[in-house]
Motif scaffolding. Sequence first.
Motif, PDB file in Angstrom:
ATOM      1  N   SER A 375       0.861  -1.188   0.000  1.00 24.11           N
ATOM      2  CA  SER A 375       0.000   0.000   0.000  1.00 24.11           C
ATOM      3  C   SER A 375       0.897   1.238   0.000  1.00 24.11           C
ATOM      4  O   SER A 375       1.716   1.409   0.904  1.00 24.11           O
ATOM      5  CB  SER A 375      -0.899   0.023   1.242  1.00 24.11           C
ATOM      6  OG  SER A 375      -1.747  -1.105   1.268  1.00 24.11           O
ATOM      7  N   MET A 377       0.649   5.409  -0.347  1.00 27.66           N
ATOM      8  CA  MET A 377      -0.300   6.513  -0.316  1.00 27.66           C
ATOM      9  C   MET A 377       0.173   7.676  -1.196  1.00 27.66           C
ATOM     10  O   MET A 377       1.375   7.916  -1.347  1.00 27.66           O
ATOM     11  CB  MET A 377      -0.486   7.010   1.118  1.00 27.66           C
ATOM     12  CG  MET A 377      -0.810   5.904   2.109  1.00 27.66           C
ATOM     13  SD  MET A 377      -2.205   4.863   1.609  1.00 27.66           S
ATOM     14  CE  MET A 377      -1.905   3.400   2.600  1.00 27.66           C
ATOM     15  N   ASP A 378      -0.785   8.390  -1.729  1.00 25.90           N
ATOM     16  CA  ASP A 378      -0.499   9.556  -2.564  1.00 25.90           C
ATOM     17  C   ASP A 378      -0.335  10.778  -1.659  1.00 25.90           C
ATOM     18  O   ASP A 378      -1.307  11.424  -1.294  1.00 25.90           O
ATOM     19  CB  ASP A 378      -1.638   9.762  -3.556  1.00 25.90           C
ATOM     20  CG  ASP A 378      -1.425  11.000  -4.429  1.00 25.90           C
ATOM     21  OD1 ASP A 378      -0.302  11.558  -4.412  1.00 25.90           O
ATOM     22  OD2 ASP A 378      -2.388  11.409  -5.108  1.00 25.90           O
ATOM     23  N   GLY A 412      -4.673  -1.789   2.538  1.00 25.74           N
ATOM     24  CA  GLY A 412      -4.780  -2.312   1.185  1.00 25.74           C
ATOM     25  C   GLY A 412      -6.215  -2.612   0.799  1.00 25.74           C
ATOM     26  O   GLY A 412      -6.625  -2.400  -0.348  1.00 25.74           O
ATOM     27  N   LYS A 415      -7.927   0.573  -0.197  1.00 27.22           N
ATOM     28  CA  LYS A 415      -7.489   1.004  -1.520  1.00 27.22           C
ATOM     29  C   LYS A 415      -8.129   0.148  -2.607  1.00 27.22           C
ATOM     30  O   LYS A 415      -8.651   0.659  -3.604  1.00 27.22           O
ATOM     31  CB  LYS A 415      -5.961   0.892  -1.591  1.00 27.22           C
ATOM     32  CG  LYS A 415      -5.345   1.401  -2.883  1.00 27.22           C
ATOM     33  CD  LYS A 415      -5.226   2.902  -2.893  1.00 27.22           C
ATOM     34  CE  LYS A 415      -4.359   3.377  -4.043  1.00 27.22           C
ATOM     35  NZ  LYS A 415      -4.230   4.842  -4.045  1.00 27.22           N
ATOM     36  N   ARG A 416      -8.118  -1.158  -2.410  1.00 31.18           N
ATOM     37  CA  ARG A 416      -8.569  -2.095  -3.435  1.00 31.18           C
ATOM     38  C   ARG A 416     -10.082  -2.138  -3.549  1.00 31.18           C
ATOM     39  O   ARG A 416     -10.625  -2.203  -4.661  1.00 31.18           O
ATOM     40  CB  ARG A 416      -8.017  -3.481  -3.097  1.00 31.18           C
ATOM     41  CG  ARG A 416      -8.384  -4.601  -4.029  1.00 31.18           C
ATOM     42  CD  ARG A 416      -7.562  -5.838  -3.716  1.00 31.18           C
ATOM     43  NE  ARG A 416      -7.635  -6.172  -2.304  1.00 31.18           N
ATOM     44  CZ  ARG A 416      -8.555  -6.975  -1.766  1.00 31.18           C
ATOM     45  NH1 ARG A 416      -9.474  -7.507  -2.536  1.00 31.18           N
ATOM     46  NH2 ARG A 416      -8.556  -7.243  -0.472  1.00 31.18           N
ATOM     47  N   ASP A 421      -7.196   6.209  -0.374  1.00 27.19           N
ATOM     48  CA  ASP A 421      -5.963   6.140   0.387  1.00 27.19           C
ATOM     49  C   ASP A 421      -6.266   6.241   1.875  1.00 27.19           C
ATOM     50  O   ASP A 421      -7.385   6.594   2.283  1.00 27.19           O
ATOM     51  CB  ASP A 421      -5.019   7.277  -0.010  1.00 27.19           C
ATOM     52  CG  ASP A 421      -4.200   6.937  -1.249  1.00 27.19           C
ATOM     53  OD1 ASP A 421      -4.059   5.743  -1.567  1.00 27.19           O
ATOM     54  OD2 ASP A 421      -3.704   7.875  -1.906  1.00 27.19           O
ATOM     55  N   SER A 422      -5.242   5.946   2.680  1.00 22.49           N
ATOM     56  CA  SER A 422      -5.391   5.986   4.135  1.00 22.49           C
ATOM     57  C   SER A 422      -4.339   6.899   4.744  1.00 22.49           C
ATOM     58  O   SER A 422      -3.164   6.867   4.346  1.00 22.49           O
ATOM     59  CB  SER A 422      -5.231   4.583   4.729  1.00 22.49           C
ATOM     60  OG  SER A 422      -6.251   3.720   4.277  1.00 22.49           O
TER      61      SER A 422
END
Length: 461
Positions: A375, A377-378, A412, A415-416, A421-422
Amino acid sequence: MARMARLDEVLTTLDEGLPAALDRLMAFLRIPSISTDPAYAGRVREAAGWLQGELAALGFQATVEDTPGHPMVVARSQPGAGRSLLFYGHYDVQPVDPLALWDRDPFDPAIEDTPAGPVIRGRGASDDKGQLMTFVEACRAWKTVHGALPAGLVLLFEGEEESGSPSLEGFLRDNAERLRASLALICDTGMYADGRPAITTQLRGLLGEEIVIRGADRDLHSGSFGGLAANPLQVLVNALAALKDAQGRVTLPGFYDGAPELSETLRADWEALGFNAGDFLSQVGLRHPIGEPGRSGLEMVWNRPTLEINGIAGGYAGEGFKTVLPAEARAKVSCRLVGTQDPEAIREALRAHVRSFLPTDCSVEFHPHGGSMASVMDISDPAFGAARQALSDEWGREAAFIGAGGSIPVAGDFKRLLGMDSLLVGFARDDDRIHSPNEKYDVESFAKGARSWARILAALG
């Protein structure tokens, strides 16, 4: 200015309400919500009900929702025009064994004075009841000052995290529309080793594989058959030894596909943390780092993939000596994954590698043990910069963007399955003894954790 004044009111309310907040946490900790032991199923549900009652009293629309295992607690505030947020924590706890190593009843929590300051001692204090209650208390103070909860919040509290989250994926799939938000907040993490506040921005993925090689139909006398019959243990160790070259790089074709180089921004941030690999290893009786040349210590444990042999079994390993060629040999291998590495592609490459070492007279079986992607993150999302500043303001130290060598599967999953995001922010310390006897959570982590979440809520507005 008015906004900052209201935030100051929230922080003051948290400070004044700390004794009552600690009392609530103590009541929560007294419930032995051990999810792995069926004997405690009723107490796990009791903990879910306790949370639902607290959240409903604050004005959340809160429900206890059944799953095939232990229940979920879902709470929602009124929708708003601002950013929607999903906060996740878990209310189940680890078993307490070995009980004899506890200094007190693990479900009779207490505040204890230590040389480093007062701590909350009890099972679940850090993992994760104390952590999730920092957010609940921030919401409580927010409502006291503003007259309403922050808008657009959904709280999701799981009761099976410590037993592998078997019901989580199905629950997320079935409830995706009502749980989906613009960003998830996860509290099941910690601060950097030196007590610096931190946001975890990347987590490694994981795959596991058990390999079983079989040869003759029984263990063989090495004097009669040695040098003539295939030895499954030798076959296995030959295959395992060839998984890495002399520089420690994994030899599987395509293994590094999707493994990114560290960005210059994160490289500079991580170098500023002053991590010393030798000092880190000295805590476990080692001193000299191994691995890929030219990589920093934090890069190796946060941003590079691994392949490790976790266990080997075969033949006779008891007292004395028995000269046999074993009929069977087993090994367990795991990989930590980064970037966009594909766990299933790597699994197939590992299996093909082992088969290439297999003599005609031997057979092999493979048993998968999980497989999840990393995972990442942006951090260009403004929420990450805003939260970083909020943490820095509260703790008086610049908050760090850090990685994690392990995995937090729920990030994850979000996200999936939910496409978000977290923001992973927690206040656990390295010495909290989570999963061990005498677990603790610093009172400072609890108090400043709640203040930190109030600041983050204000910053995300």
